[in-house]
Design a protein around this motif. Sequence first.
Motif, PDB file in Angstrom:
ATOM      1  N   ARG A  48       0.768  -1.201  -0.092  1.00  0.00           N
ATOM      2  CA  ARG A  48       0.007  -0.164  -0.100  1.00  0.00           C
ATOM      3  C   ARG A  48       0.814   1.370  -0.047  1.00  0.00           C
ATOM      4  N   GLY A  49       0.599   2.248  -0.751  1.00  0.00           N
ATOM      5  CA  GLY A  49       1.162   3.557  -1.063  1.00  0.00           C
ATOM      6  C   GLY A  49       0.407   4.542  -0.943  1.00  0.00           C
ATOM      7  N   GLN A  50       0.329   5.462   0.064  1.00  0.00           N
ATOM      8  CA  GLN A  50      -0.447   6.493   0.372  1.00  0.00           C
ATOM      9  C   GLN A  50       0.626   7.789  -0.155  1.00  0.00           C
ATOM     10  N   VAL A  51      -0.004   8.947  -0.857  1.00  0.00           N
ATOM     11  CA  VAL A  51       0.345  10.077  -1.242  1.00  0.00           C
ATOM     12  C   VAL A  51      -0.330  11.311  -0.891  1.00  0.00           C
ATOM     13  N   VAL A  52       0.206  12.420  -0.865  1.00  0.00           N
ATOM     14  CA  VAL A  52      -0.526  13.811  -0.449  1.00  0.00           C
ATOM     15  C   VAL A  52      -0.034  14.598  -1.611  1.00  0.00           C
ATOM     16  N   ILE A  55       9.301  24.103  -5.883  1.00  0.00           N
ATOM     17  CA  ILE A  55      10.081  23.174  -5.916  1.00  0.00           C
ATOM     18  C   ILE A  55      10.236  22.608  -7.174  1.00  0.00           C
ATOM     19  N   ASP A  56      11.543  22.295  -7.840  1.00  0.00           N
ATOM     20  CA  ASP A  56      11.512  21.967  -9.079  1.00  0.00           C
ATOM     21  C   ASP A  56      12.666  20.642  -9.346  1.00  0.00           C
ATOM     22  N   GLU A  57      12.793  20.146  -8.081  1.00  0.00           N
ATOM     23  CA  GLU A  57      13.845  18.881  -8.133  1.00  0.00           C
ATOM     24  C   GLU A  57      13.129  17.675  -7.187  1.00  0.00           C
ATOM     25  N   TRP A  58      13.389  16.453  -7.651  1.00  0.00           N
ATOM     26  CA  TRP A  58      12.858  15.514  -6.996  1.00  0.00           C
ATOM     27  C   TRP A  58      13.769  15.116  -5.812  1.00  0.00           C
ATOM     28  N   PHE A  59      13.255  14.329  -4.929  1.00  0.00           N
ATOM     29  CA  PHE A  59      13.891  13.883  -3.667  1.00  0.00           C
ATOM     30  C   PHE A  59      13.331  12.695  -3.187  1.00  0.00           C
ATOM     31  N   VAL A  60      13.980  11.620  -2.952  1.00  0.00           N
ATOM     32  CA  VAL A  60      13.724  10.322  -2.433  1.00  0.00           C
ATOM     33  C   VAL A  60      14.649   9.864  -1.545  1.00  0.00           C
ATOM     34  N   SER A  61      14.199   9.121  -0.268  1.00  0.00           N
ATOM     35  CA  SER A  61      14.869   8.465   0.877  1.00  0.00           C
ATOM     36  C   SER A  61      13.960   7.298   1.048  1.00  0.00           C
ATOM     37  N   ALA A  62      14.275   6.167   0.502  1.00  0.00           N
ATOM     38  CA  ALA A  62      13.490   4.920   0.798  1.00  0.00           C
ATOM     39  C   ALA A  62      14.417   3.960   1.409  1.00  0.00           C
ATOM     40  N   ILE A  63      14.382   3.707   2.804  1.00  0.00           N
ATOM     41  CA  ILE A  63      15.066   2.645   3.393  1.00  0.00           C
ATOM     42  C   ILE A  63      14.626   1.463   3.325  1.00  0.00           C
ATOM     43  N   PRO A  64      15.207   0.401   2.630  1.00  0.00           N
ATOM     44  CA  PRO A  64      14.739  -0.884   2.719  1.00  0.00           C
ATOM     45  C   PRO A  64      14.259  -1.562   3.864  1.00  0.00           C
ATOM     46  N   GLY A  65      13.000  -2.052   3.781  1.00  0.00           N
ATOM     47  CA  GLY A  65      12.240  -2.707   4.770  1.00  0.00           C
ATOM     48  C   GLY A  65      11.346  -1.784   5.631  1.00  0.00           C
ATOM     49  N   THR A  96       8.578   0.839   6.411  1.00  0.00           N
ATOM     50  CA  THR A  96       7.135   1.112   5.824  1.00  0.00           C
ATOM     51  C   THR A  96       6.901   2.599   5.734  1.00  0.00           C
ATOM     52  N   ASP A  97       7.604   3.346   5.868  1.00  0.00           N
ATOM     53  CA  ASP A  97       7.716   4.783   5.855  1.00  0.00           C
ATOM     54  C   ASP A  97       8.770   5.290   4.604  1.00  0.00           C
ATOM     55  N   THR A  98       8.506   5.881   3.683  1.00  0.00           N
ATOM     56  CA  THR A  98       9.471   6.549   2.629  1.00  0.00           C
ATOM     57  C   THR A  98       9.242   7.776   2.468  1.00  0.00           C
ATOM     58  N   THR A  99      10.270   8.705   2.108  1.00  0.00           N
ATOM     59  CA  THR A  99       9.926  10.084   2.043  1.00  0.00           C
ATOM     60  C   THR A  99      10.401  10.448   0.370  1.00  0.00           C
ATOM     61  N   TYR A 100       9.481  10.952  -0.162  1.00  0.00           N
ATOM     62  CA  TYR A 100       9.779  11.488  -1.623  1.00  0.00           C
ATOM     63  C   TYR A 100       8.882  12.663  -1.792  1.00  0.00           C
ATOM     64  N   VAL A 101       9.609  13.302  -2.600  1.00  0.00           N
ATOM     65  CA  VAL A 101       9.180  14.890  -3.156  1.00  0.00           C
ATOM     66  C   VAL A 101       9.260  14.670  -4.619  1.00  0.00           C
ATOM     67  N   MET A 102       7.882  14.711  -5.432  1.00  0.00           N
ATOM     68  CA  MET A 102       8.002  14.766  -6.857  1.00  0.00           C
ATOM     69  C   MET A 102       7.098  15.725  -7.460  1.00  0.00           C
ATOM     70  N   PRO A 103       8.047  16.986  -8.158  1.00  0.00           N
ATOM     71  CA  PRO A 103       7.437  17.848  -8.756  1.00  0.00           C
ATOM     72  C   PRO A 103       6.602  17.746  -9.888  1.00  0.00           C
ATOM     73  N   LEU A 107       3.842  14.189  -2.742  1.00  0.00           N
ATOM     74  CA  LEU A 107       4.441  13.801  -1.429  1.00  0.00           C
ATOM     75  C   LEU A 107       4.250  12.380  -1.072  1.00  0.00           C
ATOM     76  N   GLY A 108       5.201  11.637  -0.710  1.00  0.00           N
ATOM     77  CA  GLY A 108       5.065  10.183  -0.306  1.00  0.00           C
ATOM     78  C   GLY A 108       5.995  10.098   0.974  1.00  0.00           C
ATOM     79  N   GLY A 109       5.989   9.071   1.460  1.00  0.00           N
ATOM     80  CA  GLY A 109       5.018   8.063   0.995  1.00  0.00           C
ATOM     81  C   GLY A 109       4.833   6.860   2.199  1.00  0.00           C
ATOM     82  N   THR A 110       4.005   5.613   1.639  1.00  0.00           N
ATOM     83  CA  THR A 110       4.269   4.429   2.643  1.00  0.00           C
ATOM     84  C   THR A 110       4.394   3.198   1.794  1.00  0.00           C
ATOM     85  N   ALA A 111       4.716   2.053   2.384  1.00  0.00           N
ATOM     86  CA  ALA A 111       5.083   0.857   1.892  1.00  0.00           C
ATOM     87  C   ALA A 111       4.640  -0.176   2.713  1.00  0.00           C
TER      88      ALA A 111
END
Length: 320
Positions: A192-196, A203-213, A215-222, A229-233
Motif C-alpha cells: 500500500r502506498g499513500q501520497v499527498v 520546488i523543481d527537483e525530486w527527492f527520494v529517501s527509501a530505506i529498505p524494509g 514502511t515509511d518512505t520520503t519522496y518529493v516529486m514536482p 509527497l510520499g509515502g508509505t510501503a
Amino acid sequence: MSGGNNDVIVVGGGVIGLTTAVTLAESGHRVGLWTRDPVTRTTSAVAGALVWPYRIEPAERVGGWLERSLGRYEQLALNSAETGVRGVAGLMTDTPLDSLGSWASRVRGLREARADELPDGFGQGLRATVPLVDMPVHLRYLEERLRAAGGTVERRTVVGFEEPSREAPVVVDCTGLGARELVPDASVYPVRGQVVIVENPGIDEWFVSAIPGSTDTTYVMPQPYGVLLGGTAADHSWDPRPDPAMARAIVERCARIRPALAGARVVEHRVGLRPARPRVRLEAVRLPGGGRLVHNYGHGGAGVTVAWGCAEEAARLATA
C-alpha cells in the motif's frame, strides 16, 4: 479456438498493459485491450513515477528492462506536453553508486552528491537527472497511441483467461494485483502506498529517501499538477482509504527536507496498491484450449520504470 477480430488481447489497463498493447499494435498486430477500470483510475495513475527501480526483483533482469525503458522515456521527454514525461534532476539518498547495476551508466548526470547538497541528517546520496512521469497525462497518451495504431480499448471485467482466449489466439496478462485471483497466484500481494498532492511552493527537483524494509518512505516529486509527497510501503495492506494521520506524517517528513512544503495547500489524497511479487512473472504458457497466455505482472513499485523493456519481451513471447 479464437473467434474474434484480434490477434492479441491484453488484459489490464495500467502502464504495463498499455505499453505492452502499444508495442504489439505498432508491430502490426491487431490488439484489443480489456481493462476493468478507466486507464486514468488504475493503480498506475497514483504512481510517483520516477524512473528508478523500487520494490522489484529479480535484479539480474531488471537492469536490462530498465535500460531499454530509459531510452524510450528519454525520447518521450522531447515532447513532454503530449507524453507527460520530463527529465528532472534530483537526489536519491542512502544509495551507494557501486550498489547500482550496469543500467546506472545510462543515467544522465549520475554522481555522488557533495556534502553541501545533502539535507541535514543524511550522510550520502546520488544526484541524477532521470525521467519523471505525469501519470494521468502519460496513460491518456498511451491510450491514444494505441488507438492510433489500430488497437481498441474496452471496459471489460474478466473472471478468467478462457473468455479472452475465445476471441484471440494470444492473451497477455497484465493484471497486476488482479493476477492473485485470476491466475490464481497467491504470491502476488499489495504494497500500500499513500501520497499527498500539494500546491507547488517553488520546488523543481525530486527527492527520494527509501530505506529498505521500512514502511515509511520520503519522496518529493514536482509534477505539473502540484507536488506529489510520499509515502508509505505497507506490505499486505488492502485498505484503499487515505489515512489522515499518515497524510500528516508524510507532509511533516517532506517538510523537514523541503521546509517550503510545510504551509503548502493540500490538493488531494491518493492511495495505490502496488502489485508486488517475489519476482516479476514474464513468461508464456499454454492455455487448455491451445491458445498462448503470456504473463507480465508482479512489477511492485517499478512498473513505470521497466514498462517498455517488459513490453518488448512480452511482445516477443506473444508472437514467438
